[in-house]
Design an enzyme around this catalytic site. Structure first.
Site, PDB file in Angstrom:
ATOM      1  N   ASP A   1       2.409  -5.652 -11.958  1.00 35.42           N
ATOM      2  CA  ASP A   1       2.980  -6.834 -11.310  1.00 35.42           C
ATOM      3  C   ASP A   1       4.464  -6.923 -11.678  1.00 35.42           C
ATOM      4  O   ASP A   1       4.843  -6.715 -12.834  1.00 35.42           O
ATOM      5  CB  ASP A   1       2.238  -8.100 -11.768  1.00 35.42           C
ATOM      6  CG  ASP A   1       2.537  -9.298 -10.872  1.00 35.42           C
ATOM      7  OD1 ASP A   1       1.625  -9.745 -10.166  1.00 35.42           O
ATOM      8  OD2 ASP A   1       3.692  -9.774 -10.882  1.00 35.42           O
ATOM      9  N   ILE A   2       5.276  -7.287 -10.690  1.00 33.64           N
ATOM     10  CA  ILE A   2       6.732  -7.320 -10.904  1.00 33.64           C
ATOM     11  C   ILE A   2       7.151  -8.493 -11.802  1.00 33.64           C
ATOM     12  O   ILE A   2       8.203  -8.437 -12.439  1.00 33.64           O
ATOM     13  CB  ILE A   2       7.448  -7.355  -9.531  1.00 33.64           C
ATOM     14  CG1 ILE A   2       8.855  -6.777  -9.623  1.00 33.64           C
ATOM     15  CG2 ILE A   2       7.456  -8.744  -8.926  1.00 33.64           C
ATOM     16  CD1 ILE A   2       9.476  -6.458  -8.267  1.00 33.64           C
TER      17      ILE A   2
ATOM     18  N   GLN B   1      -2.284 -18.342  -3.057  1.00 28.61           N
ATOM     19  CA  GLN B   1      -2.080 -16.910  -2.798  1.00 28.61           C
ATOM     20  C   GLN B   1      -0.720 -16.714  -2.137  1.00 28.61           C
ATOM     21  O   GLN B   1      -0.393 -17.369  -1.153  1.00 28.61           O
ATOM     22  CB  GLN B   1      -3.196 -16.386  -1.877  1.00 28.61           C
ATOM     23  CG  GLN B   1      -3.052 -14.894  -1.582  1.00 28.61           C
ATOM     24  CD  GLN B   1      -4.149 -14.383  -0.631  1.00 28.61           C
ATOM     25  OE1 GLN B   1      -4.943 -15.157  -0.097  1.00 28.61           O
ATOM     26  NE2 GLN B   1      -4.175 -13.095  -0.412  1.00 28.61           N
TER      27      GLN B   1
ATOM     28  N   HIS C   1      -5.681  -8.642  -3.419  1.00 31.02           N
ATOM     29  CA  HIS C   1      -5.313  -8.017  -4.688  1.00 31.02           C
ATOM     30  C   HIS C   1      -6.067  -8.696  -5.815  1.00 31.02           C
ATOM     31  O   HIS C   1      -6.278  -9.901  -5.804  1.00 31.02           O
ATOM     32  CB  HIS C   1      -3.804  -8.089  -4.939  1.00 31.02           C
ATOM     33  CG  HIS C   1      -3.204  -9.451  -4.757  1.00 31.02           C
ATOM     34  ND1 HIS C   1      -2.938  -9.980  -3.503  1.00 31.02           N
ATOM     35  CD2 HIS C   1      -2.827 -10.400  -5.646  1.00 31.02           C
ATOM     36  CE1 HIS C   1      -2.417 -11.196  -3.643  1.00 31.02           C
ATOM     37  NE2 HIS C   1      -2.351 -11.483  -4.933  1.00 31.02           N
ATOM     38  N   LEU C   2      -6.459  -7.888  -6.777  1.00 29.75           N
ATOM     39  CA  LEU C   2      -7.108  -8.379  -7.985  1.00 29.75           C
ATOM     40  C   LEU C   2      -6.099  -8.281  -9.114  1.00 29.75           C
ATOM     41  O   LEU C   2      -5.576  -7.198  -9.395  1.00 29.75           O
ATOM     42  CB  LEU C   2      -8.330  -7.509  -8.289  1.00 29.75           C
ATOM     43  CG  LEU C   2      -9.242  -7.979  -9.405  1.00 29.75           C
ATOM     44  CD1 LEU C   2      -9.965  -9.267  -9.008  1.00 29.75           C
ATOM     45  CD2 LEU C   2     -10.272  -6.894  -9.748  1.00 29.75           C
ATOM     46  N   HIS C   3      -5.784  -9.448  -9.725  1.00 26.33           N
ATOM     47  CA  HIS C   3      -4.922  -9.424 -10.907  1.00 26.33           C
ATOM     48  C   HIS C   3      -5.794  -9.057 -12.099  1.00 26.33           C
ATOM     49  O   HIS C   3      -6.855  -9.664 -12.300  1.00 26.33           O
ATOM     50  CB  HIS C   3      -4.364 -10.815 -11.205  1.00 26.33           C
ATOM     51  CG  HIS C   3      -3.460 -11.399 -10.163  1.00 26.33           C
ATOM     52  ND1 HIS C   3      -2.092 -11.431 -10.301  1.00 26.33           N
ATOM     53  CD2 HIS C   3      -3.727 -12.001  -8.973  1.00 26.33           C
ATOM     54  CE1 HIS C   3      -1.547 -12.040  -9.251  1.00 26.33           C
ATOM     55  NE2 HIS C   3      -2.520 -12.402  -8.427  1.00 26.33           N
TER      56      HIS C   3
HETATM   57  P1  AMP Z   1      -0.752 -14.055  -5.645  1.00 26.93           P
HETATM   58  O1  AMP Z   1      -0.083 -15.354  -5.962  1.00 26.93           O
HETATM   59  O2  AMP Z   1      -2.143 -13.972  -6.168  1.00 26.93           O
HETATM   60  O3  AMP Z   1      -0.639 -13.722  -4.167  1.00 26.93           O
HETATM   61  O4  AMP Z   1       0.043 -12.960  -6.445  1.00 26.93           O
HETATM   62  C1  AMP Z   1       1.025 -12.143  -5.917  1.00 26.93           C
HETATM   63  C2  AMP Z   1       1.599 -11.352  -7.057  1.00 26.93           C
HETATM   64  O5  AMP Z   1       2.357 -10.275  -6.523  1.00 26.93           O
HETATM   65  C3  AMP Z   1       2.542 -12.142  -7.980  1.00 26.93           C
HETATM   66  O6  AMP Z   1       2.026 -12.113  -9.317  1.00 26.93           O
HETATM   67  C4  AMP Z   1       3.868 -11.398  -7.859  1.00 26.93           C
HETATM   68  O7  AMP Z   1       4.578 -11.340  -9.072  1.00 26.93           O
HETATM   69  C5  AMP Z   1       3.422 -10.026  -7.385  1.00 26.93           C
HETATM   70  N1  AMP Z   1       4.420  -9.282  -6.634  1.00 26.93           N
HETATM   71  C6  AMP Z   1       5.163  -9.713  -5.592  1.00 26.93           C
HETATM   72  N2  AMP Z   1       5.957  -8.720  -5.142  1.00 26.93           N
HETATM   73  C7  AMP Z   1       5.693  -7.626  -5.905  1.00 26.93           C
HETATM   74  C8  AMP Z   1       6.180  -6.298  -5.935  1.00 26.93           C
HETATM   75  N3  AMP Z   1       7.114  -5.864  -5.088  1.00 26.93           N
HETATM   76  N4  AMP Z   1       5.684  -5.448  -6.854  1.00 26.93           N
HETATM   77  C9  AMP Z   1       4.748  -5.878  -7.739  1.00 26.93           C
HETATM   78  N5  AMP Z   1       4.232  -7.121  -7.757  1.00 26.93           N
HETATM   79  C10 AMP Z   1       4.702  -7.985  -6.859  1.00 26.93           C
END
Ligand code: AMP
Length: 125
Positions: free
Chosen positions: A35-36, A104, A110-112
């Site tokens: 995750d970024i 979201q 996506h699974l964190h």
């Molecule tokens: P969600 O709120 O569950 O949709 O989580 C989306 C996640 O994607 C967040 O934790 C962001 O930090 C992550 N994210 C967004 N853009 C990127 C990217 N380019 N590379 C890696 N993670 C990302």
């Protein structure tokens, strides 16, 4: 089930190679990357390569092969990160935000996988 997939979302662009990612693991149907904006010392996102919007969309409509591949990859990521309790790790949390009430952000399933510290209660009360 009425889901439409936005193929301009950021994870679709990662899957097409249009923007970079820090890959942890990749299989035929699944990609795992850092995750970024990590919320914990370990924070990896596991995504299917197919066009699924969220958890229930994926679980209800993906092929058995995709679903097994996704979950086996998630398990392998937990082992690789050293957080799997069955392999001596201290544990982790797996979260799949789905839809507006979950906040979201990215409309590609996506699974964190979060770990590396005690993550506290599931949600604030
Ligand atoms: P969600 O709120 O569950 O949709 O989580 C989306 C996640 O994607 C967040 O934790 C962001 O930090 C992550 N994210 C967004 N853009 C990127 C990217 N380019 N590379 C890696 N993670 C990302």
């Amino acid at each position: 089930m009425t889901y439409s997939y936005d193929d301009q979302n950021i994870f679709a662009r990662i899957l097409r190679g249009e923007i970079p990612n820090k890959t942890v693991m990749e299989t035929e149907h699944t990609l795992a990357f850092h995750d970024i904006r990590p919320h914990a010392p370990q924070h990896v996102l596991v995504i299917p390569k197919g066009p699924y919007v969220n958890y229930d969309h994926f679980s209800a409509t993906a092929s058995a092969e995709e679903i097994v591949d996704f979950h086996r990859t998630a398990a392998a990521v937990c082992a690789l990160l050293g957080v799997s309790p069955g392999k001596g790790g201290a544990g982790y949390r797996a979260i799949a935000n789905s839809g507006p009430d979950s906040n979201q952000e990215v409309p590609h399933y996506h699974l964190h996988i979060l770990g590396g510290r005690n993550l506290g209660a599931l949600l604030p009360h």
